[in-house]
Design a protein around this motif. Structure first.
Motif, PDB file in Angstrom:
ATOM      1  N   ALA A 127       0.842  -1.198   0.000  1.00 27.53           N
ATOM      2  CA  ALA A 127       0.000   0.000   0.000  1.00 27.53           C
ATOM      3  C   ALA A 127       0.878   1.249   0.000  1.00 27.53           C
ATOM      4  N   ALA A 128       1.868   1.260   0.874  1.00 24.57           N
ATOM      5  CA  ALA A 128       2.768   2.415   0.958  1.00 24.57           C
ATOM      6  C   ALA A 128       3.568   2.589  -0.334  1.00 24.57           C
ATOM      7  N   ARG A 129       3.987   1.478  -0.934  1.00 21.11           N
ATOM      8  CA  ARG A 129       4.777   1.527  -2.169  1.00 21.11           C
ATOM      9  C   ARG A 129       4.016   2.204  -3.318  1.00 21.11           C
ATOM     10  N   TRP A 130       2.701   1.999  -3.375  1.00 17.87           N
ATOM     11  CA  TRP A 130       1.894   2.521  -4.476  1.00 17.87           C
ATOM     12  C   TRP A 130       1.135   3.804  -4.121  1.00 17.87           C
ATOM     13  N   LEU A 131       1.370   4.355  -2.947  1.00 15.25           N
ATOM     14  CA  LEU A 131       0.648   5.538  -2.472  1.00 15.25           C
ATOM     15  C   LEU A 131       0.696   6.712  -3.445  1.00 15.25           C
ATOM     16  N   GLN A 157      -1.954   7.950   6.149  1.00 13.87           N
ATOM     17  CA  GLN A 157      -2.969   8.924   6.549  1.00 13.87           C
ATOM     18  C   GLN A 157      -2.380  10.328   6.600  1.00 13.87           C
ATOM     19  N   ALA A 158      -1.173  10.464   7.121  1.00 12.85           N
ATOM     20  CA  ALA A 158      -0.505  11.763   7.190  1.00 12.85           C
ATOM     21  C   ALA A 158      -0.251  12.328   5.793  1.00 12.85           C
ATOM     22  N   ALA A 159      -0.103  11.438   4.800  1.00 14.55           N
ATOM     23  CA  ALA A 159       0.106  11.875   3.410  1.00 14.55           C
ATOM     24  C   ALA A 159      -1.216  12.261   2.735  1.00 14.55           C
ATOM     25  N   GLY A 160      -2.330  12.123   3.457  1.00 19.89           N
ATOM     26  CA  GLY A 160      -3.623  12.560   2.920  1.00 19.89           C
ATOM     27  C   GLY A 160      -4.541  11.449   2.447  1.00 19.89           C
ATOM     28  N   ALA A 161      -4.120  10.200   2.577  1.00 17.77           N
ATOM     29  CA  ALA A 161      -4.965   9.088   2.133  1.00 17.77           C
ATOM     30  C   ALA A 161      -6.005   8.755   3.197  1.00 17.77           C
ATOM     31  N   LYS A 162      -7.184   8.384   2.744  1.00 16.73           N
ATOM     32  CA  LYS A 162      -8.183   7.800   3.630  1.00 16.73           C
ATOM     33  C   LYS A 162      -7.843   6.315   3.671  1.00 16.73           C
ATOM     34  N   VAL A 163      -7.648   5.757   4.849  1.00 16.84           N
ATOM     35  CA  VAL A 163      -7.189   4.374   4.955  1.00 16.84           C
ATOM     36  C   VAL A 163      -8.192   3.544   5.754  1.00 16.84           C
ATOM     37  N   ASP A 164      -8.666   2.497   5.124  1.00 15.87           N
ATOM     38  CA  ASP A 164      -9.549   1.518   5.762  1.00 15.87           C
ATOM     39  C   ASP A 164      -8.700   0.259   5.913  1.00 15.87           C
ATOM     40  N   ALA A 165      -8.086   0.078   7.082  1.00 17.16           N
ATOM     41  CA  ALA A 165      -7.138  -1.022   7.305  1.00 17.16           C
ATOM     42  C   ALA A 165      -7.721  -2.015   8.310  1.00 17.16           C
TER      43      ALA A 165
END
Length: 191
Positions: free
Chosen positions: A80-84, A121-129
């Motif tokens: 997930a982080a790799r493709w953010l 989340q800090a980068a602005g993504a909405k995360v449903d984990a």
């Protein structure tokens, strides 16, 4: 309707192919023009893999550029982080909290990054984990993690009924695995 861009990312062998096939099937049944890319990456060697799914009134290419993905479905946190960087500002990530150690971590040359969800989340993504692996295991098999993730994904498209998703599962999954995958889908949907 504007074109929507979905990325399915993971580590080779995790089921991105079935997830993209299921998604393509259900979207086509809703009358959308759908383009699904081949699986890109190192699936045979357990490396990073990605599939692009684009749908809308008329779609010309399956390729998604950086900053264009509306939703990224990730089978593992580091992927997930790799493709953010491909996610639109304020876009949605659906993330399995499983950690699959890449080779540098396995051989001791690196550490698995900490607080990846918080960083996304800090980068602005909405995360449903969530722990979709545990959900799949509850359904009967860890191999159904892809379908559990698709269950959660389906909640972001309330205009597509649960019945339509179930029809897609029936069309895409071999009969001997049907009950397991239907259960994983429903458990993921309610997670």
């Amino acid at each position: 309707m504007a074109t929507k861009n979905i990325m399915i990312v993971g580590v080779g062998g995790q089921g991105t192919l079935l997830a993209s096939k299921l998604l393509g099937y259900v979207l086509l049944s809703q009358g959308y023009d759908v383009k699904v890319s081949e699986v890109h990456g190192m699936s045979q060697r357990g490396g990073s893999v990605v599939t692009y799914v684009r749908f809308g009134k008329k779609v010309y290419s399956p390729v998604i550029d950086k900053g264009e993905a509306d939703i990224i479905i990730s089978f593992e946190k580091l992927e997930a982080a790799r493709w953010l960087e491909y996610l639109k500002p304020g876009g949605q990530m659906i993330v399995n909290t499983q950690e699959i150690e890449p080779m540098p971590v396995i051989i001791g040359a690196a550490k698995y990054p900490e607080q990846l969800i918080e960083k996304m989340q800090a980068a602005g993504a909405k995360v449903d984990a969530k722990d979709f692996l545990a959900i799949a295991e509850e359904a009967g098999s860890a191999k159904a993690v892809n379908i559990a993730l698709m269950g959660k994904f389906s909640t972001y498209f309330p205009e597509i009924s649960g019945e339509e998703w179930q029809k897609a599962i029936e069309a895409c999954v071999p009969p001997k695995f049907l009950d397991l995958n239907k259960k994983a889908f429903e458990l993921g949907r309610s997670a």
